[in-house]
Scaffold this motif. Structure first.
Motif, short mmCIF file in Angstrom:
data_model
loop_
_atom_site.label_atom_id
_atom_site.label_comp_id
_atom_site.label_asym_id
_atom_site.label_seq_id
_atom_site.Cartn_x
_atom_site.Cartn_y
_atom_site.Cartn_z
N UNK A 1 0.81 -1.23 0.00
CA UNK A 1 0.00 0.00 0.00
C UNK A 1 0.85 1.28 0.00
N UNK A 2 2.18 1.14 0.19
CA UNK A 2 3.04 2.32 0.27
C UNK A 2 3.59 2.69 -1.10
N UNK A 3 3.45 3.96 -1.46
CA UNK A 3 3.85 4.45 -2.78
C UNK A 3 4.83 5.62 -2.63
N UNK A 4 5.86 5.59 -3.46
CA UNK A 4 6.76 6.75 -3.56
C UNK A 4 6.32 7.56 -4.76
N UNK A 5 6.16 8.88 -4.58
CA UNK A 5 5.68 9.71 -5.69
C UNK A 5 6.60 10.89 -5.94
N UNK B 1 1.56 23.51 -5.77
CA UNK B 1 0.32 22.84 -5.38
C UNK B 1 0.20 22.79 -3.86
N UNK B 2 1.37 22.64 -3.21
CA UNK B 2 1.39 22.59 -1.75
C UNK B 2 1.12 21.21 -1.20
N UNK B 3 1.60 20.97 0.02
CA UNK B 3 1.48 19.66 0.65
C UNK B 3 0.03 19.26 0.90
N UNK B 4 -0.79 20.20 1.39
CA UNK B 4 -2.17 19.88 1.73
C UNK B 4 -2.97 19.45 0.50
N UNK C 1 -0.61 7.26 6.12
CA UNK C 1 0.63 8.02 6.32
C UNK C 1 0.94 8.84 5.08
N UNK C 2 1.51 10.03 5.31
CA UNK C 2 1.83 10.90 4.17
C UNK C 2 3.03 11.78 4.53
N UNK C 3 4.03 11.78 3.66
CA UNK C 3 5.20 12.65 3.82
C UNK C 3 5.47 13.32 2.48
N UNK C 4 5.82 14.61 2.54
CA UNK C 4 5.99 15.35 1.29
C UNK C 4 7.01 16.46 1.47
N UNK C 5 7.81 16.71 0.44
CA UNK C 5 8.78 17.80 0.49
C UNK C 5 9.02 18.29 -0.93
N UNK C 6 9.56 19.49 -1.06
CA UNK C 6 9.90 20.03 -2.38
C UNK C 6 11.25 19.45 -2.81
N UNK C 7 11.32 19.00 -4.05
CA UNK C 7 12.55 18.43 -4.59
C UNK C 7 13.67 19.48 -4.60
N UNK D 1 7.91 15.66 -3.93
CA UNK D 1 8.21 14.24 -3.89
C UNK D 1 7.99 13.75 -2.46
N UNK D 2 7.65 12.49 -2.31
CA UNK D 2 7.43 11.96 -0.98
C UNK D 2 6.86 10.56 -1.02
#
Length: 276
Positions: free
Chosen positions: A201-205, A212-215, A229-235, A242-243
């Protein structure tokens, strides 16, 4: 006839690479022939590393590496005929002037190379800019990468060159090779279009616009299915997000990959979703 100069990707025969490597470790060979037994363990005398001269691969036999020592312990008691036969089954023919120890070390290197255990465990870093369509496909198309690595493991250099040229210059490659390699080109197309396998169920994107922003990114993925679970940051190199995202079930993960992977986001970028 395939012109190996048409591609820089592994066009040098594996036999030549392995032979060069064994020639560069002549000092180690002498020590081995004088004092190696089945209970062999690395010593300071083996601190040097034998590196291949190929510019496309930077592989090594490091005698302080426990992985190398373990594989050599398996090969060392084998008869010359058995070693040569295993090499030939993989398309590698020992040189006529190579002695027993050189051929055994060649087999050690071949086993480690084909199993992916040669050259250290450091993860390769994705380039900030792809140098060719072939390189881009190797990084962004898991099914294609797997297909190409099968050709590589077989030592099928002609097919490898055809594939690389087809990725970089499809029209020219079709004209040249469609008659002789039509089936291969069809397999390449199929591999390029194949969706990445989803194993969890875990995906890297990567690839959602940074503005667009994290939200908003999380809300977009939540529209597919419940997210745990969700993690996100600017490349660091591109204005994209990406996250990782973990869905509540694997079916939602499959749906996300199917819906968004490969989607053109403009400005020469596309979404990439890969199962972890």
């Amino acid at each position: 006839r395939i012109d190996s100069s048409a591609s820089c990707y592994s066009s040098e025969p594996l036999t030549v690479k392995l032979f060069i490597s064994t020639m560069k470790i002549s000092s180690a060979l002498l020590l081995l022939s004088l004092g190696v037994s089945q209970a062999w363990a690395p010593s300071p005398a083996f601190s040097r590393t034998a590196r291949l001269s190929s510019t496309s691969l930077d592989m090594a036999l490091d005698y302080n590496d426990p992985v190398v020592a373990e594989e050599f312990a398996k090969v060392q008691p084998m008869d010359y005929e058995d070693v040569a036969e295993e090499l030939q089954r993989s398309g590698v023919r020992p040189g006529p002037t190579m002695n027993d120890m050189e051929v055994k070390l060649m087999l050690v290197e071949m086993r480690l190379r084909l199993s992916g255990r040669l050259g250290g465990t450091e993860q390769k870093k994705r380039p900030t800019k792809f140098s060719s369509k072939f390189e881009e496909a190797m990084w962004t198309k898991p099914a294609f990468e797997e297909f190409y690595n099968v050709l590589k493991a077989r030592g099928d250099h002609n097919s490898m060159n055809v594939v690389a040229e087809y990725l970089n210059n499809p029209d020219i490659a079709k004209q040249r090779y469609e008659k002789s390699y039509g089936t291969l080109l069809t397999q390449v197309d199929r591999a390029l279009k194949a969706p990445p396998p989803v194993k969890s169920p875990k995906i890297k994107f990567s690839g959602f616009p940074a503005n667009m922003g994290e939200a908003a990114c999380k809300m977009t993925l939540e529209s597919i299915g419940a997210v745990t679970e969700f993690e996100c940051t600017v490349d660091d190199d591109f204005p994209v997000l990406r996250g990782t995202v973990t869905f509540e079930d694997i079916e939602s993960a499959k749906k996300a990959v199917q819906q968004y992977n490969g989607m053109d986001m403009g400005m020469g970028t596309s979404l990439e979703l890969v199962s972890l």
